[in-house]
Write a protein that holds these residues in place. Sequence first.
Motif, PDB file in Angstrom:
ATOM      1  N   LYS A 176       0.831  -1.212   0.000  1.00  0.00           N
ATOM      2  CA  LYS A 176       0.000   0.000   0.000  1.00  0.00           C
ATOM      3  C   LYS A 176       0.864   1.260   0.000  1.00  0.00           C
ATOM      4  N   GLN A 177       1.922   1.238   0.787  1.00  0.00           N
ATOM      5  CA  GLN A 177       2.824   2.408   0.845  1.00  0.00           C
ATOM      6  C   GLN A 177       3.434   2.698  -0.518  1.00  0.00           C
ATOM      7  N   LEU A 178       3.828   1.639  -1.227  1.00  0.00           N
ATOM      8  CA  LEU A 178       4.453   1.850  -2.541  1.00  0.00           C
ATOM      9  C   LEU A 178       3.442   2.429  -3.530  1.00  0.00           C
ATOM     10  N   LYS A 179       2.211   1.929  -3.451  1.00  0.00           N
ATOM     11  CA  LYS A 179       1.178   2.364  -4.394  1.00  0.00           C
ATOM     12  C   LYS A 179       0.745   3.809  -4.159  1.00  0.00           C
ATOM     13  N   THR A 180       0.860   4.252  -2.925  1.00  0.00           N
ATOM     14  CA  THR A 180       0.348   5.586  -2.604  1.00  0.00           C
ATOM     15  C   THR A 180       1.460   6.615  -2.405  1.00  0.00           C
ATOM     16  N   MET A 181       2.688   6.245  -2.699  1.00  0.00           N
ATOM     17  CA  MET A 181       3.782   7.216  -2.486  1.00  0.00           C
ATOM     18  C   MET A 181       3.706   8.338  -3.527  1.00  0.00           C
ATOM     19  N   PRO A 182       4.201   9.523  -3.155  1.00  0.00           N
ATOM     20  CA  PRO A 182       4.110  10.644  -4.097  1.00  0.00           C
ATOM     21  C   PRO A 182       5.019  10.454  -5.303  1.00  0.00           C
ATOM     22  N   LYS A 183       4.691  11.168  -6.388  1.00  0.00           N
ATOM     23  CA  LYS A 183       5.562  11.162  -7.577  1.00  0.00           C
ATOM     24  C   LYS A 183       6.932  11.690  -7.175  1.00  0.00           C
ATOM     25  N   GLY A 184       7.951  11.025  -7.631  1.00  0.00           N
ATOM     26  CA  GLY A 184       9.305  11.475  -7.313  1.00  0.00           C
ATOM     27  C   GLY A 184       9.754  11.167  -5.896  1.00  0.00           C
ATOM     28  N   GLY A 185       9.013  10.320  -5.199  1.00  0.00           N
ATOM     29  CA  GLY A 185       9.347   9.978  -3.810  1.00  0.00           C
ATOM     30  C   GLY A 185      10.535   9.027  -3.714  1.00  0.00           C
ATOM     31  N   THR A 186      10.848   8.674  -2.469  1.00  0.00           N
ATOM     32  CA  THR A 186      12.018   7.818  -2.216  1.00  0.00           C
ATOM     33  C   THR A 186      11.603   6.551  -1.463  1.00  0.00           C
ATOM     34  N   VAL A 187      12.141   5.427  -1.925  1.00  0.00           N
ATOM     35  CA  VAL A 187      11.949   4.141  -1.250  1.00  0.00           C
ATOM     36  C   VAL A 187      13.299   3.680  -0.716  1.00  0.00           C
ATOM     37  N   LEU A 188      13.342   3.290   0.548  1.00  0.00           N
ATOM     38  CA  LEU A 188      14.556   2.684   1.111  1.00  0.00           C
ATOM     39  C   LEU A 188      14.312   1.192   1.304  1.00  0.00           C
ATOM     40  N   VAL A 189      15.194   0.388   0.750  1.00  0.00           N
ATOM     41  CA  VAL A 189      15.172  -1.054   1.015  1.00  0.00           C
ATOM     42  C   VAL A 189      16.433  -1.351   1.810  1.00  0.00           C
ATOM     43  N   CYS A 190      16.244  -1.877   3.026  1.00  0.00           N
ATOM     44  CA  CYS A 190      17.373  -1.992   3.955  1.00  0.00           C
ATOM     45  C   CYS A 190      17.581  -3.446   4.374  1.00  0.00           C
ATOM     46  N   PRO A 191      18.531  -4.141   3.715  1.00  0.00           N
ATOM     47  CA  PRO A 191      18.799  -5.541   4.053  1.00  0.00           C
ATOM     48  C   PRO A 191      19.464  -5.662   5.421  1.00  0.00           C
ATOM     49  N   PRO A 192      19.376  -6.846   6.035  1.00  0.00           N
ATOM     50  CA  PRO A 192      19.992  -7.042   7.356  1.00  0.00           C
ATOM     51  C   PRO A 192      21.436  -7.500   7.256  1.00  0.00           C
ATOM     52  N   THR A 193      22.069  -7.634   8.426  1.00  0.00           N
ATOM     53  CA  THR A 193      23.375  -8.277   8.519  1.00  0.00           C
ATOM     54  C   THR A 193      23.191  -9.785   8.310  1.00  0.00           C
ATOM     55  N   ASN A 194      24.270 -10.465   7.999  1.00  0.00           N
ATOM     56  CA  ASN A 194      24.239 -11.930   7.873  1.00  0.00           C
ATOM     57  C   ASN A 194      24.192 -12.571   9.249  1.00  0.00           C
ATOM     58  N   PRO A 195      23.643 -13.779   9.375  1.00  0.00           N
ATOM     59  CA  PRO A 195      22.890 -14.504   8.362  1.00  0.00           C
ATOM     60  C   PRO A 195      21.412 -14.162   8.455  1.00  0.00           C
ATOM     61  N   TYR A 196      20.708 -14.340   7.350  1.00  0.00           N
ATOM     62  CA  TYR A 196      19.278 -14.054   7.356  1.00  0.00           C
ATOM     63  C   TYR A 196      18.570 -14.916   6.317  1.00  0.00           C
ATOM     64  N   ARG A 197      17.265 -14.985   6.426  1.00  0.00           N
ATOM     65  CA  ARG A 197      16.451 -15.774   5.492  1.00  0.00           C
ATOM     66  C   ARG A 197      16.509 -15.161   4.094  1.00  0.00           C
ATOM     67  N   CYS A 198      16.758 -16.002   3.099  1.00  0.00           N
ATOM     68  CA  CYS A 198      16.663 -15.629   1.690  1.00  0.00           C
ATOM     69  C   CYS A 198      17.696 -14.563   1.295  1.00  0.00           C
ATOM     70  N   PRO A 199      18.983 -14.979   1.205  1.00  0.00           N
ATOM     71  CA  PRO A 199      20.047 -13.989   0.961  1.00  0.00           C
ATOM     72  C   PRO A 199      19.862 -13.085  -0.259  1.00  0.00           C
ATOM     73  N   PRO A 200      19.410 -13.557  -1.430  1.00  0.00           N
ATOM     74  CA  PRO A 200      19.243 -12.601  -2.535  1.00  0.00           C
ATOM     75  C   PRO A 200      17.953 -11.783  -2.420  1.00  0.00           C
ATOM     76  N   GLY A 201      17.088 -12.149  -1.468  1.00  0.00           N
ATOM     77  CA  GLY A 201      15.734 -11.614  -1.422  1.00  0.00           C
ATOM     78  C   GLY A 201      15.608 -10.101  -1.333  1.00  0.00           C
ATOM     79  N   PRO A 202      16.368  -9.422  -0.442  1.00  0.00           N
ATOM     80  CA  PRO A 202      16.210  -7.969  -0.346  1.00  0.00           C
ATOM     81  C   PRO A 202      16.577  -7.262  -1.654  1.00  0.00           C
ATOM     82  N   TYR A 203      17.536  -7.831  -2.376  1.00  0.00           N
ATOM     83  CA  TYR A 203      18.029  -7.212  -3.609  1.00  0.00           C
ATOM     84  C   TYR A 203      17.046  -7.478  -4.744  1.00  0.00           C
TER      85      TYR A 203
END
Lengths: 473, 102
Positions: A176-203
């Motif tokens: 919902k946040q992605l769909k309603t974000m303003p034009k020209g807005g910013t998205v942060l995707v923040c992966p965790p430290t190792n180890p974590y579930r699904c290593p390629p997943g955040p990327y």
Amino acid sequence: MSSANQSSRRQFLKLIGATALATTGFSSYVRAAGNASKHVVVVGGGVGGATFAKYLRLYAPDVSVTVIEKNKEYLRPYGSSEVIVDHASMKDLSVSYDQLKQKYGINFIFDTATEVDFNKQLVKTASGQSVGYDRLIVSPGISFDFTSIEGLTQQVSDTVMPHAWIPGPQLELLTKQLKTMPKGGTVLVCPPTNPYRCPPGPYERAGLITQYLKEHNPTAKVIVLDPKSSFTTDVTMLQAWNRLYQFNIPEDFKGYTVEALQDTGLTEAEAKEQLDGFKPIKHDRPGQLSWVMGSQGGRILRVDAATKTVYTEGGEYKADVINIIPPMKAGKIAFDWGLVDKTGWCPVDRVTFESSLRKNVHVIGDSCIADAMPKSGYSSNSQAKVVALQVKALLSGKAPQEPIFQNTCYALAGNKDYGQFVSDVFRIKDGKIVRASNPRLLPLNLKDNDLRYALSGFYTNNWMKSFTDDCFA
Amino acid sequence: MKLSQLVSVLLITSPLLVPQSEAAEISEEMLAQTCAGCHGTFGKINHNAFMPLAGMNSLTFVNTMNEFASGARPGTLMGPLAKGFTELEIKRMADYFAAQKP
């Protein structure tokens, strides 16, 4: 049949008999019980628990199996980032337990496992049932560590900065946040430290969001804020982004060196040949996606939910959508039951996955320590089958065998026609699980229109069904 | 060439061979389960992009895996995975899948 087993059998029938009679699949259970002396209890009906239950019934039909799981339907986490960008719906993620009950005669108790008595070999549930076991399989997945980032709490995660790493309300919030974000807005995707579930997943998620914004919000930005300076599949993922999204590869990225590629299973000559065949494009006008590595100050120190600001070692980021995937640890019940060591994960014997801390208890899936094996659905599925074979042997007094494991993590670079993977066979060496040292990624010296990218995307999509069937049907 | 001859040729020529005593401890089920996460339980799969393995002719399986491993057969991840098994293991997997009803 030993007397201990007789007593746990009697206790089991007495204590859960009434409930079990009312569930589908009990007729098969009774048939199995008639021939058998052994009962295995599985706590957690995710990929590991479900696959184990199914395969033990296939390998050892005379052993009865009960799964204790709190949810009546499973929401699969693998492929769940596709919900954010409309490739899939929440309904597509939903998996029924009916086939495991009906086809394989697995008994399900939909309840929360609360206590265990390791001496009497009994598990208790929230509604007061007690279930005896000869072997207990614990497959509790992951939980999150909110303590390492100041200002980040479960509540902030639930309402403002969702991790959406387990499908559910947080995934719906992020969508919902992605769909309603303003034009020209910013998205942060923040992966965790190792180890974590699904290593390629955040990327993969960052790529999917970039592709979505390229089509729907072309002035918006996606920034990956990373405590790490490398990740599984980094060399092929960054190559794809460089081609697809005018992504500039950070200058201090160390992956495109002969030494680093040799670590992915290539010979020196192969590594040189691949590097010669791939020259990253230097984009004068960078695209929507960027990656702030750990070495560039990408590690998050603090967040402020009220102002939607993230403070990293390198700077300050105010954003419209903030997807923080916190560091992870073993599932909660593994902590409650004392199956965890100081690392926050569960130590196990690498041949049988029997807990190093408790007898007759095996821990599989994301929660266990499995060395070179990533925390992935495929790894959990592979461990579950191995442990089903080992438990079958152990229950009949035989020695376990040398295990072989496999993993494949498929990932999309952003669009459905550009897939990639990391793929490995694992064996035991000197008491640890190690990769067979073979190439594990697509080669770097492929043209950007090579059919193998499209095929990897195609297989990624087909795998969602074939893998789900192998675990749950 | 008979299958047994082929297998002995492959055993001699394979650089990947591990001591047979090590491989002999591993059951066919253990070898074959590694394929199921994509190719279906016991290699049985319908209406999917992945090749069904159940009922596949044993020689076809062995040849295909060797071609993936050598690079003679183009593919995505089967090249890396095929290299992860010894020739003897591949032959045992082949026999296991050949014996499965499709």
